[in-house]
Design an enzyme around this catalytic site. Structure first.
Site, PDB file in Angstrom:
ATOM      1  CG  HIS D 258      -2.196   0.776   1.015  1.00 23.17           C
ATOM      2  ND1 HIS D 258      -3.436   0.217   1.028  1.00 23.17           N
ATOM      3  CD2 HIS D 258      -2.394   2.098   0.779  1.00 23.17           C
ATOM      4  CE1 HIS D 258      -4.362   1.157   0.842  1.00 23.17           C
ATOM      5  NE2 HIS D 258      -3.743   2.308   0.690  1.00 23.17           N
ATOM      6  CG  ASP D 289       2.073  -1.386  -5.654  1.00 24.44           C
ATOM      7  OD1 ASP D 289       2.709  -0.544  -6.319  1.00 24.44           O
ATOM      8  OD2 ASP D 289       1.299  -1.089  -4.708  1.00 24.44           O
ATOM      9  N   GLY D 290       5.446  -1.853  -5.668  1.00 23.90           N
ATOM     10  CA  GLY D 290       6.340  -1.439  -4.600  1.00 23.90           C
ATOM     11  C   GLY D 290       7.738  -1.088  -5.035  1.00 23.90           C
TER      12      GLY D 290
END
Lengths: 361, 361, 361, 361
Positions: D258, D289-290
């Site tokens: 997130h 993601d990231g």
């Protein structure tokens, strides 16, 4: 030392309290508070040990019924963050430990032998349980007197410090020329004739009276005989020592580096924790002390086998910044961070926090 | 160079002496003293090797009867911290090695072939044992003359340096334009015609006279024949080399990087120590030299297999800051730190310090 | 750009030449020279791979008869440090590659396809062997013409660069607004119509003409057919690719990251070296290129399986600082450091340098 | 906030856009954008996980027919770089998500529940596929209304965020006193009465309404029933959770921290990726993601098992610097870096990128 009448608004985590305290307390007091033995590597190692673990999130777990509550040594506690024994609270607040006790909501306060206020007064104002930290004294009579005072004051346990048969000097405090201010003293030692607990740099520790007066296994047996209070062994690191104490009837162990004030090149307690839990089995309470500054730190310690953690310096940071309210708020921050971590890790209860929640970074 | 008439009060650890010396000695001397071969990574690696170990505390151990005493190569020593051979003490103190010897209480002083004062004079003022560090000379006659001087002066052992068949240049000293001051010289080399021990940057080491004059296994045998003094092989790193020397009748080995002045990319002696101990068995004395700055460092070296440690640069740091008194105090600091570490690690005697006291950080 | 008429006296190691060059060449040229693809992590990884190895000293070894000589691809070489192909030497010296060749004593000079002087002229002034680095051109006729020029000029080998079928942009040079100065060009490409070798930031590498013109296995076979010169495959990293090339009749491989100008996240060649040696067996020459700056670096590469190393940027550093004399001196420094390392490691010949001399840091 | 009418010329990589954005957006917005939970260690860990892998180059591979194309959840995509859901684009550009959509050439745009423009308008201007990121609401009716809007707007998938049953506070935004500017709001939440998604620092997450409203496995089943759109589970980390969702009929998972705004001490998704791929088999799409900032990062994620990656903050960086053109150019840079990496790694197609292309640094 300036006391804020209201809580400063930008205290969002424990590091904020540390920074805030640094600007509020005198340089000498800060040097004493933040110092430790040797090159301070003990504190660095503790932080590195925590940072070496990562948490694996879980999703969609039902947090209903979740709680940070636990039962520990006969107490029902709201959360697993306990106030470690720290001496001389009066160095950062006029009311000393009385102010800390007033802010120690929903947790255990451990009163130090080196407290600047008497355990009786502290226990009187504390809302939660109070434990007494015991340094054994050269005379068993003096030691027994301290135990009887703790019992009479209603303390729920004795936490006996074992990691400093001799106390190393704190170099940063010596460099800063720190001396205990007028009016601040370890009141429990009034009338006890003891060698100075902080040695100068010319003494010979192996041969001097301090080591001669250090507690031994015989003292451990004697302590178990003279009191019915639960006995927590603070500073135990080796599983064999811990196992032997439990076999003697002691009740719990607290892994600690004494705030980095004992052995300079000490192993980080977190690294010792899994072996300690394995040696003691699931039922012996283990407390973990050392560099706990976030809820994730608490979570990590619990996952690796601790029942609860202790925090030391943050008490005085919060006390210096915001008095009793600061202490209460600091605890609230840590507790909320823990709750948040538990929710995001899918561990709604203390019991559900296991090694499976962690992986190496 | 300024000499303090009394010991400065803020010398609380060996790093304090290093800092103090830096501000007291000339820049060129400092560049020579702190320099080494290549990028100085040898010293960094030595410190990192020490920092990679942590000590596991023990509690309630009875320290009564504890002591740092040991027996080593025929000497009864008060503690296991020995003064390594370091050349040219006159660079930081007018009396040179005589001042060092006067402060070398309760320990062995190893006089360098490159000393700025004669071994006879040093041995005369030294209260403890004196050893002689030997660089073999191109002529065996010259070498033998040095040995006979050491024997006549009452030296208790010969420490033969083997790690620099050719000596690399020290870049920082060259950059600082360091030249040996008028009146400072290696007095033992008077009358010996030898290639300059520090080579310039245009020579060809494999082919030049220095390498041709480097000691070989044949010299090792010859040395064992010509003297009855204990022979300590300094700079041995590989277990096979050490085993072969012991089989030839040599008495002990000293692991060392020559203060980071020999092989630039050298392995840290501490990393080599366990294999060395395994190869030599329990009875051959092993000394460990390199980056020892605290009592915990001493403890770590002993735990991994050393009988004693040697310290080099701290001698000159202390000499520069406080003369003989500085040397004595520096040794006292290190010794007390070791005693304290032993007490907190539950190892009251040198013999009780074993690998079990350590774990990786 | 300033040329020193005589060699500056404080050039004691290759890093000194790098620092000296930085202050002598224009900022744009420096950005081009020191730049690479992406975040420059390739060069950092190369240096870290070297720093991860330590050398175990040996003592009392007889260095008589020791030498850095080796036989490589038909040449008898004085030492194993070869000049890698680097383009555009004229950027840092008016005579360009001619000045480099005049200083390339006792070693191989590899002339780049992107050289600013013709291979014929360079070979004419070079005292030692000359190799030619070949970028295959979109037209085989153009490629063949380059090969025939190299053969006619007396080059001893072709080093074919395979690691940049497409050349990434060098960001630091672009940021510095670097443009090739008037009068500096890749003279071997005169008359060859080719896509610009350094792509801008709007092209599509997979589909554009550059990739279409990139060499394939079919080209590798063709190259082997059209010349009798030894073929060295530069930029090969995977053992399978290297094995296949050797099976096609190629003669040697050169591990390289193209100076950090090809794949940004590339594995360090030193990490790939042991597997490469294992795959090719003891007889296929392997060159190692990348971040070699000291004799210990050379030693480390040889110990892990390389026959020789190549150095790139240090050529231009030395050329910028001291012209031909600088190049000669830089090589001498590196060679002497290697010799010194060999003596201290007890490896008096190139063949005696094996993995047994190393251990992890 | 200043908008460049034309693209600044020195935007050569994604870090350039980040630096450019920092100087263009207001300090409070920057604090919000770059902030995260706790000590921001999640982002550091993500970057470190990427940097721990190196790519092994291959040579002479024929790149003809190479392409970055892939098929993903029913879409034919030009490359595997997808725009992650990010809230409040209007904070950095007057047209907000409409400007982003106009620059999102050849990729999927994921519209956040917290978008500052309605999904219908965004989908209208987007040239490529649009997905909708869903935060489940306390009322299933509200959640269903959001789903129906996404379906009606033509969204190709629902990406359901599961990693923040409770959203931690972003400390840097709070310290900067960031407040949502007049006119910027999460338009999809108009008319939905919900607890504030970002909690203050006095609430009790385990017990407060937010956690009570957090999605559970029952909600996961319900979501699968009420829509035919592909369901992507965002923020899943544990293979068991992912496996269970796929068994319930969900279509894909997105590993994510997130943006470092959920669990502070979270494990890096890249570290979790191999186990996730092993658990789900080859056919379930996995997004990563990231901290993806370069083409090598994309390559690394694909090699370890991801089908595609998502980028978050770089969208707003590019939007702030160059509006729609910035977004398009930023995507082009990343895509070209990926293509280049593929060519140099000898992997001409997405399918050919496997773990064999990597080794540890």
């Amino acid at each position: 030392m300036t006391q804020s009448p209201v809580l400063p608004g930008h205290m969002l985590c424990l590091d904020d309290y540390a920074q805030g305290a640094k600007s509020r307390v005198e340089a000498g007091v800060w040097a004493w508070l933040e110092g430790g033995s040797g090159d301070l590597s003990a504190r660095k190692r503790e932080a590195e040990a925590l940072a070496a673990h990562a948490i694996v999130p879980r999703v969609l777990a039902d947090a209903a019924g979740g709680s940070t509550r636990l039962r520990l040594l006969g107490h029902d506690l709201a959360h697993p963050v306990i106030l470690a024994p720290v001496g001389y609270h009066a160095l950062v607040h006029p009311q000393g430990e009385l102010a800390t006790a007033a802010g120690a909501l929903d947790t255990v306060l451990t009163v130090s032998t080196m407290a600047s206020r008497p355990v009786e007064d502290i226990a009187h104002v504390a809302e939660g349980p109070v434990w007494f930290q015991l340094y054994t004294q050269p005379s068993r009579g003096d030691t027994l007197a301290l135990i009887r005072r703790a019992e009479a004051a209603g303390c729920g346990a004795l936490m006996v410090t074992l990691d400093t048969p001799v106390q190393p000097a704190g170099l940063s405090a010596m460099r800063a020329g720190f001396a205990m201010p007028q009016g601040v003293r370890a009141v429990h030692l009034d009338g006890i004739t003891a060698p100075a607990p902080v040695a100068g740099h010319w003494y010979n520790p192996v041969l001097n009276p301090l080591t001669a007066a250090a507690p031994t296994w015989d003292d451990a047996r004697w302590l178990r005989e003279v009191t019915d209070l639960p006995l927590i062994a603070k500073g135990v690191a080796h599983p064999d020592d811990a196992r032997r104490l439990i076999d003697l009837g002691w009740d719990a162990v607290a892994l600690s580096t004494h705030g980095g004030r004992a052995l300079a090149a000490v192993a980080a307690p977190l690294r010792l924790l899994p072996a300690m839990r394995a040696a003691l089995g699931p039922d012996v309470p283990i407390l973990l002390d050392g560099a706990i500054r976030t809820g994730a730190d608490v979570f990590c310690a619990l996952a690796l086998g601790a029942n609860a953690v202790m925090i030391g310096r943050p008490q005085l940071h919060a006390l210096a910044v915001g008095g009793s309210l600061g202490v209460a708020h600091m605890l609230k921050l840590l507790r909320e961070e823990l709750e948040l971590t538990m929710v995001l890790a899918g561990c709604p209860t203390i019991a559900s926090i296991t090694p499976a929640a962690l992986m190496p970074v």
